[in-house]
Write an enzyme that holds these catalytic residues in place. Sequence first.
Site, short mmCIF file in Angstrom:
data_model
loop_
_atom_site.label_atom_id
_atom_site.label_comp_id
_atom_site.label_asym_id
_atom_site.label_seq_id
_atom_site.Cartn_x
_atom_site.Cartn_y
_atom_site.Cartn_z
N HIS A 81 0.38 -1.32 -0.07
CA HIS A 81 0.37 -0.11 -0.03
C HIS A 81 0.83 1.26 0.08
CE1 HIS A 81 -4.35 1.96 1.22
NE2 HIS A 81 -2.94 3.12 1.05
N ASP A 160 -14.42 3.20 6.76
CA ASP A 160 -13.41 4.02 6.87
C ASP A 160 -13.95 4.55 5.11
OD1 ASP A 160 -10.64 5.06 6.54
OD2 ASP A 160 -10.70 4.26 4.31
N ARG A 167 -13.33 13.61 6.36
CA ARG A 167 -11.72 13.64 6.81
C ARG A 167 -11.52 14.92 6.36
NH1 ARG A 167 -7.93 9.01 7.41
NH2 ARG A 167 -6.34 10.60 7.77
N SER A 182 -6.39 3.86 9.02
CA SER A 182 -7.08 3.45 8.06
C SER A 182 -7.15 2.88 7.57
CB SER A 182 -7.64 4.95 7.58
OG SER A 182 -8.04 4.86 6.45
N LYS A 186 -7.77 -1.88 6.22
CA LYS A 186 -7.85 -2.41 4.85
C LYS A 186 -7.25 -3.18 4.31
CE LYS A 186 -8.22 2.68 3.82
NZ LYS A 186 -8.14 4.01 2.63
N1 URA Z 1 -4.66 6.12 2.86
C1 URA Z 1 -5.84 5.72 3.44
O1 URA Z 1 -6.51 5.25 2.52
N2 URA Z 1 -6.14 6.04 4.16
C2 URA Z 1 -5.26 7.87 4.75
O2 URA Z 1 -5.76 7.94 6.39
C3 URA Z 1 -4.65 8.12 4.61
C4 URA Z 1 -4.27 7.30 3.03
#
Ligand code: URA
Length: 408
Positions: A81, A160, A167, A182, A186
């Site tokens: 990621h 999220d 956010r 977050s 995931k």
């Molecule tokens: N990418 C994400 O998936 N979540 C965040 O909070 C910041 C970047």
Amino acid sequence: MIVDIINKKRLGLELSYQELDYFFNGYLEGRVESYQMSSLLMAICIQGMTDEEIFALTKIFIDSGDVLDTSFVEGVKVDKHSTGGIGDKTTLIIAPIVASLGVPVVKLSGRGLGYTGGTLDKLESIPGFRVDLSEKEIIKQVRDISVVVSGQTANLVPMDKKVYALRDVTGTVSSIPLIASSIMSKKIASGADKILIDIKYGNGALLQTKEEGRKLGELMKRIGEVYHKEVRIILSDMNTPLGFAIGNSLEVLEAISVLKGEQTDTNLVDLCVDLSSEMVSMAKDISKRDALELVFSSISSGKAYDKFVSLVEYQGGDIDNILVSSKTKTIKAHKSGVIKSIDALALGKLSVYLGAGRCKEDDLIDPSVGILLSKKIGDEVSKGDVLATLYINDRGKASDIDNIFEIS
Ligand code: URA
């Protein structure tokens, strides 16, 4: 009760699992208003969170949706990621490299929002490329060619999605505890055994300094420990864009040139080699040095590029007809000297103005527009040299382009 929880965090006190659960699930279910959630998020941004609170929040996020069963993928499942950057086309490059070395890659990617592009948008600039594969198609493809890059099928971490959207518009994105829960929720919900995180820092990233990036990385590792997942971190500089291309078709073409071994010794190639080796080392349980050799041989033998071609064919894309706008405009050096910096954030904003990115979720993007840099940091230039070419259409407008390159 709701306001008591906000006040408690405002005063810097620790919230219990029950309080966080009550508040966040209340927001998901519509019992907590968005202005109340915004207020709590801002209090978290300012006061921070303890590890116990962050672990609780991560669990609450994961439990808000499905957890993917990835038992159809044989062997260790390594996921990567990135926290998002300008010109970041690394997934397009590392997925085929890693898969060509016998490590299955199922990458469930997203779309771009704000100044950073999304992998799905980039792939869709290849005519016909499908990113909406069904679970059945994903399983067949990973069995046949070991690599799939598609949109999310299951309902992973819906909390999220809702919280991130808030956010994004309330100035509460750049909070280390919120970013960590977050992203980690995931990755855990998507069934990875081992997780590699590319944390960007610099003016084109969410976090401005390497030190903040390091803190986020340490926190993500601690979350990984709770779930018995190995987490490795790579910190990468996002003061300068990755590679030369920004914009969807241009980035796919650049990814192809890296996979063909035509681009060497750039920040893009270095990062892709680093990330791929780390993934291969994790999946095969071998040293990074051994993995590095495998990665270089995958590129030089053409195996990595062949894997990319298979990926595109399998998902219905036509690799020979990637369209780039024929209308261009150049940025030229206003003096002679050496390029000291190339402003990633300014280029990200410019690419959105040109139509390559979105400001709102439903904005349409134009895959054929973008920016192609002709120079990199450290290059010597003479007055009048072309520094970059803008690929434009009739909709987009070039904004402030004078301060992108610093020459001294
Ligand atoms: N990418 C994400 O998936 N979540 C965040 O909070 C910041 C970047």
